[in-house]
Scaffold this active site. Structure first.
Site, mmCIF file in Angstrom:
data_model
loop_
_atom_site.group_PDB
_atom_site.id
_atom_site.type_symbol
_atom_site.label_atom_id
_atom_site.label_comp_id
_atom_site.label_asym_id
_atom_site.label_seq_id
_atom_site.Cartn_x
_atom_site.Cartn_y
_atom_site.Cartn_z
ATOM 1 N N LEU A 170 1.982 -10.315 4.565
ATOM 2 C CA LEU A 170 1.650 -9.222 5.413
ATOM 3 C C LEU A 170 3.178 -8.623 6.113
ATOM 4 O O LEU A 170 2.977 -7.942 7.086
ATOM 5 C CB LEU A 170 0.762 -9.339 6.518
ATOM 6 C CG LEU A 170 -0.650 -9.434 5.712
ATOM 7 C CD1 LEU A 170 -1.633 -10.316 6.878
ATOM 8 C CD2 LEU A 170 -1.097 -8.337 5.595
ATOM 9 N N ARG A 171 4.060 -9.258 5.960
ATOM 10 C CA ARG A 171 5.278 -8.959 6.684
ATOM 11 C C ARG A 171 5.784 -7.526 6.380
ATOM 12 O O ARG A 171 6.314 -6.959 7.353
ATOM 13 C CB ARG A 171 6.380 -9.838 6.124
ATOM 14 C CG ARG A 171 7.690 -10.303 7.223
ATOM 15 C CD ARG A 171 8.488 -11.335 6.864
ATOM 16 N NE ARG A 171 8.142 -12.651 7.239
ATOM 17 C CZ ARG A 171 8.286 -13.765 6.468
ATOM 18 N NH1 ARG A 171 8.609 -13.787 5.466
ATOM 19 N NH2 ARG A 171 8.050 -14.809 6.960
ATOM 20 N N GLY A 172 5.720 -7.146 5.192
ATOM 21 C CA GLY A 172 5.896 -5.595 5.012
ATOM 22 C C GLY A 172 5.171 -4.723 5.998
ATOM 23 O O GLY A 172 5.832 -3.774 6.478
#
Length: 349
Positions: A286-288
């Site tokens: 979910l970093r993006g």
């Protein structure tokens, strides 16, 4: 002699840099919101990577620090204080403060782990019972910018340490059961040339943004860049004077954006669109999503708005996602173009 001592070496003005808009935007957004997670700048040799990074550090307003503190501790923000300063605050001691330039720390390629993290004097701790810490580059970079040139040639475990500190905001050094912890909040900027090898995908993913820069092909622009550099080299102070007004204007825009940032909102619908794009592109984790939300908010604040618009997302999303895509060696399409295609289909204005 004292006159010479006070003369600092002039830095090329940020507003005088021609082209390389991706790199400049990524650096500006990270300065407005350091929690974006830094920038990886990949591109050809001799494209002004180091010049631009030094220029952004020089552009930033001075920061207030506790005098004689090894970690550039903030006098009132608890998150940016070393444990020693916290203890002094709890004892109601008066703190002397001073203003310093934003630290800009270069990490040399041959740096050891001790040089980066700092060392504990074990002998003194065991014989005298005094915990003596010799700070490293992470301590010096607290509340500043840490620049690693040729980051793709750096030892993987050192890159890991840098990314961990940048993400958590703390550096912990442990030796023989003795532990020292200090704040290490900095904007991590890495640069490299793709010809010398890529970073491992799991390390690349940890950088908030990824800017690609290419050598300028347009002859008139190349001439302008050469002229600008020659002018600065022959008389830096005249060049600085020429760009003084633009520099001050940009400096105040950054300060205003930093103040505005906590009040910037992004609608639920737009957040869903960002996650839809990440899902369609098959981005791991979910970093993006998180970085794109942060970068879009920082851009809205920079444009003096309290609300994120579709245009903000379109500007930042390629920078936030292109290095997170899974690489298919048989794929002919560039990852940046792939992101652009998906963005255009999902974010229809």
């Amino acid at each position: 002699m004292s006159i010479l001592k006070n003369k600092t070496r002039p830095v090329f003005p940020f507003t005088a840099i021609v082209g390389q808009e991706e790199m400049k935007l990524a650096l500006l957004l990270n300065v407005i919101d350091p929690k974006i997670g830094g920038v990886m700048i990949m591109g050809d040799r001799g494209t002004g990577k180091s010049t631009t990074i030094r220029a952004i550090a020089d552009l930033l307003p001075k920061i207030q620090v506790v005098q004689d503190d090894l970690f550039n501790s903030h006098p009132s923000d608890y998150d940016l204080m070393s444990d020693m300063v916290k203890a002094r605050v709890q004892n109601n001691e008066d703190l002397l403060t001073s203003f310093i330039n934003v630290p800009m720390v270069d990490l040399p390629l041959g740096a050891t782990e001790d040089r980066v993290c700092g060392t504990i004097d074990i002998e003194r701790a065991l014989t005298e019972g005094i915990k003596t810490f010799e700070p490293g580059l992470l301590a010096k970079a607290n509340r500043g910018i840490l620049y690693v040139d040729e980051v793709n040639l750096l030892d993987d475990h050192l890159v890991d340490i840098l990314l961990d500190s940048a993400a958590s905001g703390w550096n912990t050094v442990e030796r023989e059961g003795i532990s020292v912890r200090h704040p290490a909040r900095f904007v991590l900027v890495g640069s490299g040339n793709p010809e010398e090898g890529e970073l491992r995908p799991q390390l690349l993913d940890r950088f908030g943004m990824h800017a690609e820069i290419r050598t300028v092909k347009e002859p008139s622009l190349r001439v302008k860049i050469v002229e600008q550099r020659s002018k600065f080299d022959s008389n830096p102070y005249t060049c600085l004077e020429e760009f003084k007004e633009q520099q001050n204007k940009l400096k105040s825009s950054i300060v205003e954006a930093q103040k505005k940032l906590p009040n910037v909102n992004i609608d639920y619908d737009l957040r869903v669109k960002i996650s839809e794009i990440c899902g369609t592109l098959d981005v791991d984790g979910l970093r993006g999503d998180i970085v794109t939300n942060r970068a879009a908010k920082a851009l809205a604040a920079y444009n003096n708005r309290n609300k994120v618009e579709i245009g903000d997302i379109k500007v930042v999303i390629k920078l936030c996602l292109r290095h997170r895509l899974r690489k298919d060696p048989l794929e002919t399409i560039d990852s940046g173009n792939k992101v652009q295609q998906v963005v255009d289909s999902i974010l229809k204005l």
